[in-house]
Design a protein around this motif. Structure first.
Motif, PDB file in Angstrom:
ATOM      1  N   LEU A 367      -5.902  -8.767   1.475  1.00 13.26           N
ATOM      2  CA  LEU A 367      -4.595  -8.322   0.964  1.00 13.26           C
ATOM      3  C   LEU A 367      -4.327  -6.870   1.364  1.00 13.26           C
ATOM      4  N   SER A 368      -5.365  -6.061   1.348  1.00 13.06           N
ATOM      5  CA  SER A 368      -5.227  -4.654   1.728  1.00 13.06           C
ATOM      6  C   SER A 368      -4.706  -4.549   3.175  1.00 13.06           C
ATOM      7  N   ALA A 369      -5.294  -5.346   4.068  1.00 15.58           N
ATOM      8  CA  ALA A 369      -4.862  -5.318   5.475  1.00 15.58           C
ATOM      9  C   ALA A 369      -3.445  -5.895   5.602  1.00 15.58           C
ATOM     10  N   ALA A 370      -3.175  -6.994   4.886  1.00 13.23           N
ATOM     11  CA  ALA A 370      -1.875  -7.674   5.034  1.00 13.23           C
ATOM     12  C   ALA A 370      -0.721  -6.803   4.539  1.00 13.23           C
ATOM     13  N   TYR A 371      -0.938  -6.021   3.488  1.00 23.95           N
ATOM     14  CA  TYR A 371       0.177  -5.282   2.876  1.00 23.95           C
ATOM     15  C   TYR A 371       0.132  -3.777   3.127  1.00 23.95           C
ATOM     16  N   GLY A 372      -0.842  -3.330   3.945  1.00 25.57           N
ATOM     17  CA  GLY A 372      -0.874  -1.917   4.353  1.00 25.57           C
ATOM     18  C   GLY A 372      -1.084  -0.959   3.196  1.00 25.57           C
ATOM     19  N   MET A 373      -1.982  -1.317   2.294  1.00 30.31           N
ATOM     20  CA  MET A 373      -2.285  -0.383   1.200  1.00 30.31           C
ATOM     21  C   MET A 373      -3.777  -0.433   0.890  1.00 30.31           C
ATOM     22  N   GLN A 374      -4.298   0.708   0.423  1.00 30.01           N
ATOM     23  CA  GLN A 374      -5.692   0.696  -0.001  1.00 30.01           C
ATOM     24  C   GLN A 374      -5.791  -0.011  -1.349  1.00 30.01           C
ATOM     25  N   ILE A 375      -6.874  -0.771  -1.544  1.00 28.85           N
ATOM     26  CA  ILE A 375      -7.078  -1.413  -2.852  1.00 28.85           C
ATOM     27  C   ILE A 375      -8.502  -1.104  -3.329  1.00 28.85           C
ATOM     28  N   PRO A 394       0.725   7.372   1.528  1.00 34.09           N
ATOM     29  CA  PRO A 394       1.748   8.421   1.483  1.00 34.09           C
ATOM     30  C   PRO A 394       2.843   8.232   2.535  1.00 34.09           C
ATOM     31  N   ALA A 395       2.493   7.562   3.653  1.00 32.47           N
ATOM     32  CA  ALA A 395       3.485   7.390   4.721  1.00 32.47           C
ATOM     33  C   ALA A 395       4.484   6.262   4.415  1.00 32.47           C
ATOM     34  N   MET A 396       4.181   5.426   3.434  1.00 35.36           N
ATOM     35  CA  MET A 396       5.047   4.269   3.144  1.00 35.36           C
ATOM     36  C   MET A 396       6.224   4.705   2.263  1.00 35.36           C
ATOM     37  N   ASP A 397       7.460   4.259   2.618  1.00 30.47           N
ATOM     38  CA  ASP A 397       8.584   4.653   1.754  1.00 30.47           C
ATOM     39  C   ASP A 397       8.562   3.833   0.464  1.00 30.47           C
ATOM     40  N   LEU A 398       9.236   4.345  -0.560  1.00 37.20           N
ATOM     41  CA  LEU A 398       9.139   3.739  -1.896  1.00 37.20           C
ATOM     42  C   LEU A 398       9.665   2.302  -1.949  1.00 37.20           C
ATOM     43  N   GLY A 399      10.754   2.040  -1.180  1.00 36.91           N
ATOM     44  CA  GLY A 399      11.329   0.694  -1.166  1.00 36.91           C
ATOM     45  C   GLY A 399      10.314  -0.319  -0.633  1.00 36.91           C
ATOM     46  N   THR A 400       9.667   0.041   0.493  1.00 31.71           N
ATOM     47  CA  THR A 400       8.664  -0.857   1.081  1.00 31.71           C
ATOM     48  C   THR A 400       7.493  -1.024   0.119  1.00 31.71           C
ATOM     49  N   TRP A 401       7.088   0.086  -0.510  1.00 35.26           N
ATOM     50  CA  TRP A 401       5.968   0.017  -1.466  1.00 35.26           C
ATOM     51  C   TRP A 401       6.256  -0.996  -2.569  1.00 35.26           C
ATOM     52  N   HIS A 402       7.434  -0.930  -3.182  1.00 38.64           N
ATOM     53  CA  HIS A 402       7.727  -1.831  -4.297  1.00 38.64           C
ATOM     54  C   HIS A 402       7.729  -3.292  -3.831  1.00 38.64           C
ATOM     55  N   ALA A 403       8.354  -3.531  -2.657  1.00 39.64           N
ATOM     56  CA  ALA A 403       8.405  -4.914  -2.153  1.00 39.64           C
ATOM     57  C   ALA A 403       6.988  -5.403  -1.834  1.00 39.64           C
ATOM     58  N   ASN A 404       6.195  -4.562  -1.144  1.00 42.21           N
ATOM     59  CA  ASN A 404       4.841  -4.976  -0.759  1.00 42.21           C
ATOM     60  C   ASN A 404       3.947  -5.146  -1.975  1.00 42.21           C
ATOM     61  N   LYS A 405       4.101  -4.227  -2.919  1.00 42.03           N
ATOM     62  CA  LYS A 405       3.263  -4.296  -4.127  1.00 42.03           C
ATOM     63  C   LYS A 405       3.524  -5.619  -4.867  1.00 42.03           C
ATOM     64  N   ASP A 406       4.808  -5.967  -5.059  1.00 42.76           N
ATOM     65  CA  ASP A 406       5.121  -7.182  -5.811  1.00 42.76           C
ATOM     66  C   ASP A 406       4.620  -8.428  -5.073  1.00 42.76           C
ATOM     67  N   ALA A 407       4.795  -8.438  -3.741  1.00 39.70           N
ATOM     68  CA  ALA A 407       4.323  -9.600  -2.965  1.00 39.70           C
ATOM     69  C   ALA A 407       2.791  -9.675  -3.017  1.00 39.70           C
ATOM     70  N   LEU A 412      -2.272 -11.933  -5.169  1.00 36.46           N
ATOM     71  CA  LEU A 412      -3.538 -11.646  -5.858  1.00 36.46           C
ATOM     72  C   LEU A 412      -3.680 -12.519  -7.112  1.00 36.46           C
ATOM     73  N   TYR A 413      -2.587 -12.643  -7.862  1.00 35.52           N
ATOM     74  CA  TYR A 413      -2.647 -13.434  -9.097  1.00 35.52           C
ATOM     75  C   TYR A 413      -2.868 -14.917  -8.792  1.00 35.52           C
ATOM     76  N   ARG A 414      -2.264 -15.409  -7.699  1.00 28.58           N
ATOM     77  CA  ARG A 414      -2.477 -16.826  -7.348  1.00 28.58           C
ATOM     78  C   ARG A 414      -3.930 -17.057  -6.937  1.00 28.58           C
ATOM     79  N   VAL A 415      -4.473 -16.094  -6.170  1.00 26.69           N
ATOM     80  CA  VAL A 415      -5.886 -16.198  -5.777  1.00 26.69           C
ATOM     81  C   VAL A 415      -6.760 -16.220  -7.027  1.00 26.69           C
TER      82      VAL A 415
END
Ligand SMILES: Cc1cc2nc3c(=O)[nH]c(=O)nc-3n(C[C@H](O)[C@H](O)[C@H](O)COP(=O)(O)OP(=O)(O)OC[C@H]3O[C@@H](n4cnc5c(N)ncnc54)[C@H](O)[C@@H]3O)c2cc1C
Length: 470
Positions: A367-375, A394-407, A412-415
């Protein structure tokens, strides 16, 4: 949902119930009650009025007024919650139990303590420890949280592997129901099957089924000996793979805490602490306690041997209480350290059967690789309860962060569900996880919960909008 506003007439009536000084309406005084330890920007909402009652009768009178006027009431403890449960998302009345912090009775013959809901959990722990007694069900936030908040969240902590979570210790509680009645559920009883166990239904109900005003807790003798070890591993996988092996060998440790490198590094930097971690990619912090010091030591060494046999780089046994406290402080402060180092983040609380815990880390890497965030990940591994934390790049804009975080969370919850787990082991659903609960829960189960809420709270005034919509 629409509710009536808090009018000047309602404020006057609240003042008559709890006294002038116990009603807050000024913006600067109510601001602190508009959020908990979740992101104030994302979830925060101000109450219209804050009340600080000192008696159960006052709490009941406030709740009856709320029913009559159809104004929402949000119960609040210390506000250390991590799911937005104490946030008054519809405004209305915020009822804080902070002034209800008295010891009612320490009953040695029955090994119980009765306290008001606003007692700080650490004060309770110290109070009973001075008598050689132990309240074992407390969370890591012990220094700030209240016992009422622990009951409402069924909080767990670093000793849950052996001692279980808050609910195991709740023998009885006094509840102001959502309609403003006062009832004692349970009592100083070792057994009780006289009808449904409503007391345990209140435990973990996140303030949606009433306001807990007093609690009777079961105490046990304070264990005479405790010892801790820190095992360092090259990779998180090596550390986490060991957890089911430790649990399966017949020794019940008090706790097995897991920390990956980013978690302990961040906490060490925050505390200005140095641990001898060198090349380690992950750590297990393991505690054993009991009344026989020689046995405690033997069990700890058996666990240490198992760690070494399975690839631990180093195993350190805590020589003294100061060293042990330093280790636990690093673990306890990870959440706070991440909040400071990476304020835009999502602290998660998934729980899976212990034997499935090795399956979680590869999924986090994916998931970390797929969504471009450290976990980074840490948590109560001995309970199968992991605090994976999604951290914004820090390089990710807030809009992308919220969309990626929710996805990412949805996946993660389904897994977690597919591994036989649940989306929260201790922090609760509250506001934060509400949008995801339906997706991973049998609709029959949700409908049963809704039916209970409707029966207990026909006007839907008690902490509305939490866990699920009615
Ligand atoms: C650094 C840190 C570490 C943490 N570690 C842990 C941990 O190890 N384990 C764990 O389980 N949690 C942990 N938490 C989360 C939190 O501390 C717990 O959920 C705690 O039990 C909340 O208690 P509180 O008094 O702060 O409640 P609040 O945050 O004020 O409220 C939490 C919920 O309980 C309800 N509530 C509060 N008081 C009452 C009452 N008297 N009657 C009815 N409902 C009430 C509120 O409406 C809300 O829904 C941690 C939090 C932080 C910040």
């Amino acid at each position: 949902m629409s509710y009536a506003p808090v009018t000047p007439a309602v404020v006057a009536e609240l003042r008559a119930i709890v006294g002038d000084k116990s009603v807050l309406v000024d913006d600067e005084r109510i601001e602190a009650y508009g959020h908990d330890e979740t992101s104030a920007e994302e979830y925060g909402h101000l109450p219209e009025v804050v009340v600080l009652p000192t008696t159960t009768e006052q709490v009941a009178a406030v709740v009856r007024l709320a029913n009559r006027e159809r104004i929402p009431v949000t119960p609040r403890g210390a506000g250390s919650g991590l799911s937005g449960g104490a946030i008054p998302s519809f405004g209305g009345i915020l009822l804080s139990v902070e002034r209800m912090d008295r010891l009612i009775e320490l009953d040695r013959a029955n090994m119980t303590v009765t306290v008001e809901a606003g007692m700080v959990t650490n004060d309770l722990a110290h109070l009973v420890q001075a008598e050689g007694l132990f309240f074992a069900g407390y969370p890591m936030s012990v220094e700030t949280c209240f016992i009422g908040g622990n009951v409402a969240e069924n909080a767990g902590g670093g000793k849950a592997v052996k001692y279980g979570v808050t609910g195991r210790y709740v023998l009885g509680l006094e509840l102001v129901t959502p309609t403003g009645d006062v009832v004692w559920l349970g009592g100083k009883l070792a057994k009780d099957v006289s009808g449904y166990d409503l007391k345990q239904l209140v435990v973990g109900s996140e303030g949606t089924l009433g306001i807990v005003t007093q609690v009777i807790l079961r105490l046990i003798a304070y264990p005479k000996a405790a010892s801790d070890l820190l095992a360092l591993f090259r990779t998180p996988r090596e550390a986490i793979d060991l957890v089911p092996l430790i649990m399966g060998q017949g020794i019940v440790p008090t706790g097995i805490e897991f920390m990956d490198r980013l978690s302990f590094q961040t906490s060490c930097a925050y505390l200005n602490e140095t641990l001898p971690y060198g090349e380690a990619g992950a750590m297990l912090l393991i505690e054993v306690d009991g009344n026989d010091a020689a046995r405690v030591e033997a069990e700890l060494f058996a666990i240490g041997d198992l760690c070494e046999k399975h690839g631990a780089l180093e195993v350190y046994v805590g020589e003294d209480r100061t060293t042990i406290e330093r280790l636990w402080s690093v673990r306890r402060n990870i959440a706070e350290a991440f909040k400071v180092a990476s304020p835009v983040q999502s602290l998660e609380d998934i729980v899976v059967p212990v034997a499935r815990i090795p399956d979680v880390l590869p999924e986090l890497e994916r998931l970390s690789a797929a969504y471009g965030m450290q976990i980074p990940c840490y948590g109560h591994a001995g309970d199968g309860n992991l605090h994976a934390t999604l951290v914004k790049d820090p390089a990710m804009d807030l809009g992308t962060w919220h969309a990626n975080k929710d996805a990412c969370l949805r996946e993660l919850y389904r897994v977690t569900r597919d591994l036989g787990g649940k989306i929260s082991g201790e922090h609760g659903i509250g506001l934060k996880r509400k949008p995801f609960l339906d997706d991973v829960t049998n609709p029959v189960e949700i409908e049963l919960m809704r039916a209970i809420k409707r029966a207990w709270d026909p006007a839907n005034v008690m902490n509305p909008g939490k866990i699920f919509d009615v």
